[in-house]
Design an enzyme around this catalytic site. Sequence first.
Site, mmCIF file in Angstrom:
data_model
loop_
_atom_site.group_PDB
_atom_site.id
_atom_site.type_symbol
_atom_site.label_atom_id
_atom_site.label_comp_id
_atom_site.label_asym_id
_atom_site.label_seq_id
_atom_site.Cartn_x
_atom_site.Cartn_y
_atom_site.Cartn_z
ATOM 1 N N LYS A 4 51.371 18.567 6.387
ATOM 2 C CA LYS A 4 50.152 17.939 6.932
ATOM 3 C C LYS A 4 49.327 18.968 7.709
ATOM 4 O O LYS A 4 48.107 19.036 7.579
ATOM 5 C CB LYS A 4 50.515 16.755 7.825
ATOM 6 C CG LYS A 4 50.975 15.569 6.994
ATOM 7 C CD LYS A 4 51.717 14.524 7.797
ATOM 8 C CE LYS A 4 52.331 13.523 6.835
ATOM 9 N NZ LYS A 4 53.620 13.022 7.195
ATOM 10 N N GLN A 35 55.330 10.380 12.583
ATOM 11 C CA GLN A 35 56.146 10.740 11.425
ATOM 12 C C GLN A 35 57.396 9.854 11.378
ATOM 13 O O GLN A 35 58.101 9.716 12.376
ATOM 14 C CB GLN A 35 56.539 12.228 11.523
ATOM 15 C CG GLN A 35 57.300 12.749 10.321
ATOM 16 C CD GLN A 35 56.475 12.722 9.029
ATOM 17 O OE1 GLN A 35 55.306 13.070 9.028
ATOM 18 N NE2 GLN A 35 57.098 12.296 7.946
ATOM 19 N N ASP A 45 47.470 6.230 8.591
ATOM 20 C CA ASP A 45 48.525 5.865 7.650
ATOM 21 C C ASP A 45 48.309 4.442 7.116
ATOM 22 O O ASP A 45 48.921 4.037 6.140
ATOM 23 C CB ASP A 45 49.892 5.945 8.357
ATOM 24 C CG ASP A 45 50.840 6.902 7.655
ATOM 25 O OD1 ASP A 45 50.610 7.188 6.465
ATOM 26 O OD2 ASP A 45 51.799 7.355 8.305
#
Length: 279
Positions: free
Chosen positions: A49, A93, A116
């Site tokens: 990322k 995460q 997300d």
Amino acid sequence: MALNLDGRVVRDRFKGELIERVKKLGGQPVLAVIQVGSLAASSLFVSQKVKFGEAIGGKVNLINLSAQVTFAELQNQILKLNQDSSVRGIIVQLPLPPHLDVFDVIETIDPKKDVDGLTAINLKKLWTNLPAGRQVRGDAIIPATACGVLSILDFYKIPIEGKRAVVVGRSNLVGGPIALTLLGRGATITICHRKTLNLAEVTKGAEILVSAAGHPGLITKNHVSPGQTVIDVGLTPGLDGALFGDVAHAEVAKIVGAITPVPGGVGPMTVCSLFLNLL
Ligand code: NAD
């Protein structure tokens, strides 16, 4: 041999567009990534990322927290990022250590910064936009993994509307949102999970088969049929740092019409989708 659905090619197609969009913004968009603990696979996904974010001219603020962090401490950190106007998007995460409730943690993220797309409000928007393959409303964020799957299908011009799609995996964070987005695009959906009887019978009937079980080798030559499109979402880390998909790629690729590899399939497009959502 099946057509290779290369997620890196799709990602690179979006990369130029993202670079242009960042330039037009006139400032570096900042994505905050919180990593709890130091699982090797999580560190790898986070570094991907950071690398992609920097490549498009963005900035990734990596916040490392100890695996022993309490929910209150983690929540405080997220609330600060919610308030910080220089931060455009936030992700935590996954997976988290077992003492932290993943849903409580995700719900702390401001839905407008939830790149997300996993907060309840964003999932609800996805659900309420379903009728007749309508596009998701402008302000809804499509969960990054689902967005990655759709982008690969669209890039390779694989029709979704009216097709029989089978999704293996019903988690709220991966399989469920993928099924919802395919349903939103007009596919007829079957969702399979650990309690599904005769999995092979169901998966063989799919025109689009998406596996998001996290079970290496689950989908074998006995689970597929000629002409199918197979999307392997599974990413299970091995002891040596290698990543394994759910699909026994070598034997399945000899039968089906198109297939994503692991690595190099959905993973790169999931990372790219986070930044599409960020912008
Ligand atoms: P999870 O463990 O929460 O859910 C797994 C789901 O698969 C469950 O619904 C379970 O019932 C089903 N399942 C497991 N084994 C099965 C079996 N033998 N038969 C039928 N169904 C079975 O996992 P998750 O968080 O949903 O993640 C799934 C996978 O997706 C993991 O490998 C994860 O690493 C991967 N993932 C990939 C990306 C990507 O970008 N490629 C992104 C996120 C997650």
